[in-house]
Design an enzyme around this catalytic site. Structure first.
Site, PDB file in Angstrom:
ATOM      1  CE  LYS A  24      -1.835   1.670   4.069  1.00 43.56           C
ATOM      2  NZ  LYS A  24      -1.558   3.110   4.203  1.00 43.56           N
ATOM      3  CG  ASN A  25       2.380   2.646   3.595  1.00 46.42           C
ATOM      4  OD1 ASN A  25       1.198   2.935   3.375  1.00 46.42           O
ATOM      5  ND2 ASN A  25       2.853   2.452   4.803  1.00 46.42           N
ATOM      6  CB  CYS A 118      -5.631  10.185  11.832  1.00 49.37           C
ATOM      7  SG  CYS A 118      -4.013   9.477  12.010  1.00 49.37           S
ATOM      8  NE  ARG A 123      -0.046  10.258   9.985  1.00 48.23           N
ATOM      9  CZ  ARG A 123      -0.385   9.071   9.504  1.00 48.23           C
ATOM     10  NH1 ARG A 123      -1.231   8.331  10.149  1.00 48.23           N
ATOM     11  NH2 ARG A 123       0.104   8.620   8.383  1.00 48.23           N
ATOM     12  CG  ASP A 306       2.513   1.147   9.596  1.00 47.11           C
ATOM     13  OD1 ASP A 306       2.121   2.001  10.414  1.00 47.11           O
ATOM     14  OD2 ASP A 306       2.674   1.391   8.378  1.00 47.11           O
ATOM     15  NE  ARG A 398      -6.785   4.200   5.609  1.00 45.19           N
ATOM     16  CZ  ARG A 398      -5.805   4.470   6.460  1.00 45.19           C
ATOM     17  NH1 ARG A 398      -6.024   4.515   7.740  1.00 45.19           N
ATOM     18  NH2 ARG A 398      -4.591   4.716   6.018  1.00 45.19           N
TER      19      ARG A 398
HETATM   20  C1  UD1 Z   1       4.086   6.622   6.601  1.00 44.00           C
HETATM   21  C2  UD1 Z   1       3.183   5.438   6.361  1.00 44.00           C
HETATM   22  C3  UD1 Z   1       2.619   4.908   7.665  1.00 44.00           C
HETATM   23  C4  UD1 Z   1       3.747   4.620   8.647  1.00 44.00           C
HETATM   24  C5  UD1 Z   1       4.661   5.832   8.792  1.00 44.00           C
HETATM   25  C6  UD1 Z   1       5.875   5.554   9.654  1.00 44.00           C
HETATM   26  C7  UD1 Z   1       2.266   5.907   4.192  1.00 44.00           C
HETATM   27  C8  UD1 Z   1       1.066   6.241   3.391  1.00 44.00           C
HETATM   28  N1  UD1 Z   1       2.087   5.846   5.506  1.00 44.00           N
HETATM   29  O1  UD1 Z   1       3.291   7.659   7.150  1.00 44.00           O
HETATM   30  O2  UD1 Z   1       1.888   3.716   7.399  1.00 44.00           O
HETATM   31  O3  UD1 Z   1       3.188   4.320   9.910  1.00 44.00           O
HETATM   32  O4  UD1 Z   1       5.129   6.252   7.491  1.00 44.00           O
HETATM   33  O5  UD1 Z   1       6.582   4.468   9.154  1.00 44.00           O
HETATM   34  O6  UD1 Z   1       3.342   5.667   3.665  1.00 44.00           O
HETATM   35  N2  UD1 Z   1       6.101  14.295  11.269  1.00 44.00           N
HETATM   36  C9  UD1 Z   1       6.245  15.619  11.626  1.00 44.00           C
HETATM   37  N3  UD1 Z   1       6.349  16.548  10.629  1.00 44.00           N
HETATM   38  C10 UD1 Z   1       6.312  16.215   9.303  1.00 44.00           C
HETATM   39  C11 UD1 Z   1       6.163  14.857   8.939  1.00 44.00           C
HETATM   40  C12 UD1 Z   1       6.064  13.908   9.960  1.00 44.00           C
HETATM   41  O7  UD1 Z   1       6.289  15.957  12.807  1.00 44.00           O
HETATM   42  O8  UD1 Z   1       6.415  17.099   8.440  1.00 44.00           O
HETATM   43  C13 UD1 Z   1       5.984  13.271  12.327  1.00 44.00           C
HETATM   44  C14 UD1 Z   1       4.626  12.572  12.299  1.00 44.00           C
HETATM   45  O9  UD1 Z   1       3.647  13.313  13.004  1.00 44.00           O
HETATM   46  C15 UD1 Z   1       4.954  11.256  12.973  1.00 44.00           C
HETATM   47  C16 UD1 Z   1       6.387  10.985  12.502  1.00 44.00           C
HETATM   48  O10 UD1 Z   1       6.910  12.228  12.072  1.00 44.00           O
HETATM   49  O11 UD1 Z   1       4.938  11.384  14.357  1.00 44.00           O
HETATM   50  C17 UD1 Z   1       6.516   9.967  11.381  1.00 44.00           C
HETATM   51  O12 UD1 Z   1       5.730  10.375  10.293  1.00 44.00           O
HETATM   52  P1  UD1 Z   1       6.062   9.971   8.781  1.00 44.00           P
HETATM   53  O13 UD1 Z   1       7.286   9.129   8.737  1.00 44.00           O
HETATM   54  O14 UD1 Z   1       6.024  11.210   7.974  1.00 44.00           O
HETATM   55  O15 UD1 Z   1       4.820   9.058   8.429  1.00 44.00           O
HETATM   56  P2  UD1 Z   1       3.852   9.158   7.178  1.00 44.00           P
HETATM   57  O16 UD1 Z   1       4.627   9.417   5.942  1.00 44.00           O
HETATM   58  O17 UD1 Z   1       2.700  10.043   7.519  1.00 44.00           O
END
Ligand code: UD1
Length: 420
Positions: A24-25, A118, A123, A306, A398
């Site tokens: 998915k990711n 969420c 996020r 995850d 999902r």
């Molecule tokens: C992706 C995955 C999700 C997985 C996660 C961590 C997808 C669609 N989803 O989510 O399944 O659980 O990686 O492996 O690929 N953060 C900030 N600022 C930012 C971006 C992130 O503070 O600009 C924080 C987030 O709130 C979170 C952490 O960093 O606490 C990790 O987030 P991130 O690695 O960005 O996860 P996603 O890309 O949202």
């Protein structure tokens, strides 16, 4: 929307072979990357899950042609009807933010609804926006939307505060359209990012450092259409591995690279689950007595957040006390009360969960608060005595394609029922 639930009668061992779908990711990002070229991109191994369907809607809203045939998606983003990803789509899937980088790279402009929080955390997207600003984009946030405007992006030296998966991907895709070299330090290294970079390379991009903490992108290069097979879903494979462990029996899991599951397989072995890794995939023999194990979620190659909820179910069945530390999302223990309703004994202390092994679980009516927690509740149902009803399974849909059919084919007693 018709709501459904899973009704599970626990205590049936699992036996046989099962194949996981595309990740998915990864597929969501490959779809977004297809916006970078007017030529056709063909993505194979695209799972039929709700998130992929929503990304199809996002791309179609932007004016791309998207066509599914079997497990393949054909995408052609010739001209754009819109440069905006609207709130009614983004609120259904936060990962829609991933179109921001490709839109700015291709058109110098994008308007994307700000994804809200969420059930697993807030996020934030600050790192995505800071990186784009460092590449010369003018960023404004107004009325719940991010507006990024950059008639010309330029290469930049970007240091991420945390190896965010989404920020790394958005910035890599923006950087292919930027003039000069962009160096991203503290980049995320997840296999799905490596898959995205392989896809971009096959389109003609110039990127070095995939799978390392420093990624360098030199642009702009003309990008052409491509054909690519997405990697298998390591989290689906890991979930099925835990299913075999908690239900007992012996299951061969195919379609995912065991090398992408290093840490989860290590922890399963530490807990006493028998795991064999071979050319065909992963063989799991479950049903023995399990031991407590401590684990901490971390960016790849650390233990994936995850897989944290699923492991909590296994550790609830183990002897002794395990401590799970969640370092990636601040509220990823919301499902613990549901597990406790099934007889688990889990206490939360800040970002630690103290899991006391209870040996047996009892079936109950529970609600899935999010995707992976929903999967964990299904696993708990497989292990529990009596009947478990898992409500709100649209979260599970999902990210898992026909989870109940795959589990049924292995001998589980699980069915989908419509909720009145
Ligand atoms: C992706 C995955 C999700 C997985 C996660 C961590 C997808 C669609 N989803 O989510 O399944 O659980 O990686 O492996 O690929 N953060 C900030 N600022 C930012 C971006 C992130 O503070 O600009 C924080 C987030 O709130 C979170 C952490 O960093 O606490 C990790 O987030 P991130 O690695 O960005 O996860 P996603 O890309 O949202």
């Amino acid at each position: 929307m018709v709501e459904s639930k899973f009704v599970i009668t626990g205590g049936k061992p699992l036996r046989g072979r099962v194949r996981v779908g595309g990740a998915k990711n990864s597929v969501l990002k490959l779809m977004a990357a297809s916006l970078l070229t007017p030529e056709e991109c063909l993505i194979h191994n695209a799972p039929r899950i709700a998130d992929v369907e929503i990304m199809c809607e996002v791309l179609q809203h932007l004016g791309a042609e998207v066509e599914r045939s079997g497990e393949s998606l054909r995408i052609r983003a010739g001209d754009f009807a819109s440069r905006e990803a609207p709130y009614h789509l983004v609120r259904r899937m936060r990962a829609s933010i991933i179109v921001l980088g490709p839109l700015v790279a291709r058109w110098g402009e994008a308007r994307v609804a700000i994804p809200g929080g969420c059930n697993i955390g807030s996020r934030k997207i600050d790192m995505h926006l800071k990186g784009l600003a460092e590449m010369g984009a003018e960023i404004t946030t107004e009325h719940g939307y991010v507006h990024a405007c950059a008639p010309r992006l330029r290469g930049a030296h970007i240091v991420l505060d945390f190896p965010s998966v989404g920020a790394t991907e958005n910035l890599v895709m923006a950087a292919v359209g930027a003039e000069g070299t962009t160096r991203i330090e503290n980049a995320a290294r997840e296999p799905e990012i490596q898959d995205l970079i392989a896809f971009l390379l096959s389109m003609g991009a110039d990127i070095e450092g995939a799978g390392t903490p420093v990624v360098e992108v030199t642009g702009p290069t003309p990008l052409h259409g491509t054909e690519h097979t997405a990697i298998g879903d390591r989290i689906e494979a890991g979930t099925l591995a835990v299913a075999a462990a908690v239900a007992g029996g012996e299951v061969a899991i195919e379609g995912a690279d065991p090398g992408h599951l290093g840490m989860p397989l290590e922890k399963l072995r530490d807990a006493g689950v028998e795991i064999e890794v071979g050319g065909e995939g992963i063989r799991v023999r479950g049903g023995g007595a399990y031991r407590s194990v401590d684990l901490a979620t971390l960016p790849y190659p650390g233990f994936p957040t995850d897989m944290q909820p699923q492991m909590m179910v296994l550790l609830s069945l183990a002897e002794g006390i395990s401590v799970i530390t969640e370092n990636v999302f601040e509220s990823r223990f919301m499902f613990v009360d549901e597990l406790n309703r099934m007889g688990c004994d889990i206490a939360i202390e800040g970002h630690h969960a103290v899991v006391k092994g209870v040996g047996r679980l009892s079936g109950a009516e529970v609600s899935a608060p999010d995707l992976r927690a929903g999967a964990a509740l299904v696993l708990a149902g497989l292990a529990a005595e009596g009947e478990t009803h898992v409500l709100d399974i649209h979260h599970v849909d999902r990210g898992y394609e026909r989870l109940e059919e795959k589990l049924t084919s292995l001998g589980a007693d699980i069915r989908r029922e419509t909720v009145d």
